[in-house]
Design an enzyme around this catalytic site. Structure first.
Site, PDB file in Angstrom:
ATOM      1  N   ASP A 181       0.864  -1.170   0.000  1.00 15.93           N
ATOM      2  CA  ASP A 181       0.000   0.000   0.000  1.00 15.93           C
ATOM      3  C   ASP A 181       0.908   1.230   0.000  1.00 15.93           C
ATOM      4  OD1 ASP A 181      -2.216   1.514  -0.024  1.00 15.93           O
ATOM      5  OD2 ASP A 181      -2.968   0.905   1.942  1.00 15.93           O
TER       6      ASP A 181
ATOM      7  N   GLY B  37       0.344   4.371   1.181  1.00 19.69           N
ATOM      8  CA  GLY B  37       0.270   5.345   2.267  1.00 19.69           C
ATOM      9  C   GLY B  37      -0.882   6.311   2.088  1.00 19.69           C
ATOM     10  N   GLY B  38      -1.548   6.257   0.930  1.00 20.51           N
ATOM     11  CA  GLY B  38      -2.678   7.150   0.697  1.00 20.51           C
ATOM     12  C   GLY B  38      -3.717   7.068   1.805  1.00 20.51           C
TER      13      GLY B  38
ATOM     14  N   ASP C 128      -2.940   7.750  -3.607  1.00 21.11           N
ATOM     15  CA  ASP C 128      -4.291   8.292  -3.787  1.00 21.11           C
ATOM     16  C   ASP C 128      -4.639   9.219  -2.633  1.00 21.11           C
ATOM     17  OD1 ASP C 128      -4.347   6.225  -1.915  1.00 21.11           O
ATOM     18  OD2 ASP C 128      -6.438   5.742  -2.322  1.00 21.11           O
TER      19      ASP C 128
ATOM     20  N   GLN D 266     -11.510   6.549  -6.446  1.00 17.32           N
ATOM     21  CA  GLN D 266     -12.101   7.176  -5.254  1.00 17.32           C
ATOM     22  C   GLN D 266     -13.491   7.692  -5.633  1.00 17.32           C
ATOM     23  OE1 GLN D 266     -11.181   7.068  -2.184  1.00 17.32           O
ATOM     24  NE2 GLN D 266      -9.098   6.216  -2.395  1.00 17.32           N
TER      25      GLN D 266
ATOM     26  N   GLY E  88     -11.116   3.997  -0.288  1.00 18.89           N
ATOM     27  CA  GLY E  88     -11.917   4.975   0.449  1.00 18.89           C
ATOM     28  C   GLY E  88     -13.301   4.502   0.841  1.00 18.89           C
TER      29      GLY E  88
ATOM     30  N   ASP F  26      -8.101  -7.127   1.451  1.00 18.70           N
ATOM     31  CA  ASP F  26      -7.142  -7.148   2.560  1.00 18.70           C
ATOM     32  C   ASP F  26      -7.869  -6.613   3.767  1.00 18.70           C
ATOM     33  OD1 ASP F  26      -6.889  -4.179   1.578  1.00 18.70           O
ATOM     34  OD2 ASP F  26      -5.990  -4.230   3.562  1.00 18.70           O
TER      35      ASP F  26
ATOM     36  N   CYS G 209     -12.153 -27.383  11.116  1.00 21.02           N
ATOM     37  CA  CYS G 209     -10.919 -26.709  10.700  1.00 21.02           C
ATOM     38  C   CYS G 209      -9.720 -27.559  11.095  1.00 21.02           C
ATOM     39  CB  CYS G 209     -10.843 -25.334  11.381  1.00 21.02           C
ATOM     40  SG  CYS G 209      -9.365 -24.385  10.954  1.00 21.02           S
TER      41      CYS G 209
ATOM     42  N   CYS H 100      -6.525 -26.321  10.981  1.00 21.81           N
ATOM     43  CA  CYS H 100      -5.368 -25.427  11.182  1.00 21.81           C
ATOM     44  C   CYS H 100      -4.606 -25.887  12.429  1.00 21.81           C
ATOM     45  CB  CYS H 100      -5.818 -23.971  11.310  1.00 21.81           C
ATOM     46  SG  CYS H 100      -6.395 -23.506  12.959  1.00 21.81           S
TER      47      CYS H 100
ATOM     48  N   CYS I 220      -6.575 -25.518  15.709  1.00 23.97           N
ATOM     49  CA  CYS I 220      -7.692 -26.452  15.908  1.00 23.97           C
ATOM     50  C   CYS I 220      -7.219 -27.895  16.018  1.00 23.97           C
ATOM     51  CB  CYS I 220      -8.700 -26.297  14.773  1.00 23.97           C
ATOM     52  SG  CYS I 220      -9.561 -24.702  14.855  1.00 23.97           S
TER      53      CYS I 220
ATOM     54  N   HIS J 213      -5.639 -19.325  13.111  1.00 23.87           N
ATOM     55  CA  HIS J 213      -6.989 -19.823  12.852  1.00 23.87           C
ATOM     56  C   HIS J 213      -7.799 -18.817  12.030  1.00 23.87           C
ATOM     57  CE1 HIS J 213     -10.869 -21.632  13.151  1.00 23.87           C
ATOM     58  NE2 HIS J 213     -11.331 -20.448  13.527  1.00 23.87           N
TER      59      HIS J 213
END
Lengths: 379, 379
Positions: free
Chosen positions: A96, A98-99, A150, A192, A219, A269, A307, A309, A312, A338
């Site tokens: 990313d 930093g916008g 941005d 945006q 945004g 994300d 699960c 993982c 678990c 998890h």
């Protein structure tokens, strides 16, 4: 309309309504889409070893170029052989720019058309970043997917502020595109437009015209009602090319991810799964489990019986609760693993359902179970 | 003199001077001696997954029965299938009884000949523990090596206080021995005697006469000068049987461990390697590396070029320093793994040297390098 900046790196394997699945080729391997990217702001997914992150079923991470430029500094990472080598992660990395931090900064006076001045939260020093700087920093870090600089605005911003910031985002996008070094790195534009449908549509059209390797919806998910978020995202998506990946920044819950997949979004994300984990909250198909709750004191079941993982597979809710009560770091680790696995499995099920043409059934089942309408008998 | 409480579980493979190497059979496997036991006070070696602890080269952990009885409570662990299953560790576990906590408690008035009253640091509740309770708690936890309840005194305690506490330790040891359920668990006695050589010798003789499965030297390394510590330990060891393991509680640095091995000590525990790790300090054969130091900002070398632990295998000092600066949990993890591996490797080298009859050469080399007298070229 400009020419495409590069040959498309996206390969679509199947579509189901507007939802699609495929792969995005990067300099560090193919990313399965739709994809959830865990966040490693400071070049570490909080509490996790990179091998653990990979074992969760993740092939791409997000790091924050702004934070890394402030600390430890681009030079340190460059001298260490780049971000991948520095942090011991061999998969894809999206950085990313930093916008997003401009929303949280004190004064809009710190931004002008030329660029932004970031004030370090660590030592108060100032870092001036132009669009060209943002691209150069990310390229020097060795990012596989570089994000344009941005200028998003906060929920509740007035129309004039939004218009200025959105226009600036477009001008910066052009400058980012011109500054992009190419050499195998992908460059994503960011749309945006604030909280107005028409402005969202216009912004997406302007960014689409710059023919980036992918396009992000920025945004949003900053406090607006869910219905508004969906309408605004839909407005943007209507203008974004189908042959480039679409990335919704900063999302989200299981239901939000599936809602956006249904509109044709490919990438996500979010810090929530790891932040929740640190607070003792686990994600499960039946909703959130707060391990601080005394209910779990003697609960010898795993977090999620379906699960497999590492949390678990070996540890009970009773033990995880004890670790939280005793403020043991292992608690954060195990629940982070998890929670990331939970979202990676959701994306995996999503990809399979799209291939089989059953995505809407999957979405209904996931939402039904989350809302307690459907009860799945364990094992 | 009483009969031995059980058939000896110690098998000595080689001796070199007073130093010896061998194995201690427990209900959860053989422990290689001399052994360093990482501390998992609250049923977790801080920041580490049990598989990581095992991969450091460790076959036995220490947990604290006193802390676990207060939180989450013995019943919770019992219902979860015992401490091994609760914490996901299949190796041996030694539990400390809580005696050491008597040094740090506010008033000696909380101890009488019948037992001790512990005040919970978590909720202020009181836990009365008699010697019989201490044994029962540890047996219910499923400990492989149970420690007697003892009454150590702090450095600087007067002779009268020391004499009362030491005599109480002896009486409690007898009661612990009588309360021991046997059934495959080992019971270790603890010698005290304060900071007087003759009292140390007498205490050790008293404890030795009770024929425990092993004998600990308690109440040292609490602030007394190193020379005193060695003299007092030597006094105790002179009275302890050679056919039972000897355990020095709460030690220590590389040099201290080797000094004690040279006197015939077989087992150690210490929170220092993990506590140092959390503060950004790594143990190396050339001394401590404080990652907070700006020297390491651009240092792309591993912590220790001869170490193949997961931290050294992939990550640079520059990255580890960055993680500490950014307060990332992964920093604690990686340096904890390294520090425990460092001590496990030291114990491994110690065992090999004793087998080869070269222990004093090893000790000299280790001490020389730590003091900067010997410089080993890397690789």
């Amino acid at each position: 309309m400009l020419e495409a900046a590069s040959v498309t790196s996206l390969s679509i394997d199947a579509v189901d309504g507007a939802a699609r699945t495929g792969t995005l080729a990067t300099a560090h391997g193919a990313v399965q889409l739709p994809a959830f990217m865990p966040v490693g702001t400071h070049a570490s997914v909080k509490a996790l070893h990179p091998d653990e992150v990979a074992a969760c079923g993740v092939d791409i991470l997000l790091c924050n170029a702004y934070h890394l430029a402030l600390r430890p500094g681009v030079e340190v990472i460059e001298r260490a052989g780049g971000l991948h080598r520095f942090m011991g992660w061999d998969g894809a990395i999206l950085t990313d720019s930093g916008g997003y931090q401009l929303i949280t900064l004190a004064g809009a006076a710190l931004v002008d058309d030329d660029g932004a001045v970031f004030v370090s939260p660590y030592d108060g020093s100032r870092l001036r970043v132009t669009p060209e700087d943002a691209i150069a920093i990310q390229a020097r870090l060795g990012s596989d997917i570089i994000m344009c600089l941005d200028h998003p605005v906060g929920w509740g911003s007035d129309a004039a502020t939004t218009a200025v910031a959105t226009e600036r985002t477009h001008l910066w996008a052009e400058r980012c595109r011109d500054a992009h070094p190419g050499d195998g790195r992908l460059l994503f534009g960011i749309t945006q437009g604030g909280f107005d449908e028409q402005a969202r549509r216009e912004s997406a059209a302007r960014i689409a015209a710059l023919a980036f390797d992918g396009n992000a919806i920025g945004g949003l998910s900053v406090g607006e009602p869910l219905d508004d978020m969906i309408t605004l995202a839909e407005a943007a998506i209507s203008q974004l090319p189908a042959d480039r990946p679409r990335y919704f920044m900063g999302l989200g819950t299981d239901a939000e991810l599936l809602a956006m997949v249904s509109l044709g979004v490919d990438m996500f994300d979010c810090v929530v799964p790891t932040r929740l984990a640190r607070n003792g909250t686990a994600l499960t198909p039946d909703g959130r489990v707060s391990l601080r709750n005394a209910t779990y004191r003697d609960d010898v079941r795993p977090l999620d019986e379906d699960c497999s993982c590492p949390a678990c597979a070996r540890f009970s809710r009773a033990y995880l609760r004890h670790l939280f009560q005793a403020q043991e770091i292992l608690a954060h680790r195990l629940v982070s693993i998890h929670n990331i696995t939970h979202l990676a499995r959701l994306m995996d099920a999503t990809r399979a359902a799209i291939r089989e043409g059953t995505f809407s059934l999957l979405r209904e089942a996931v939402e039904g179970r989350l809302e307690g309408r459907v009860s799945l008998a364990p094992g």
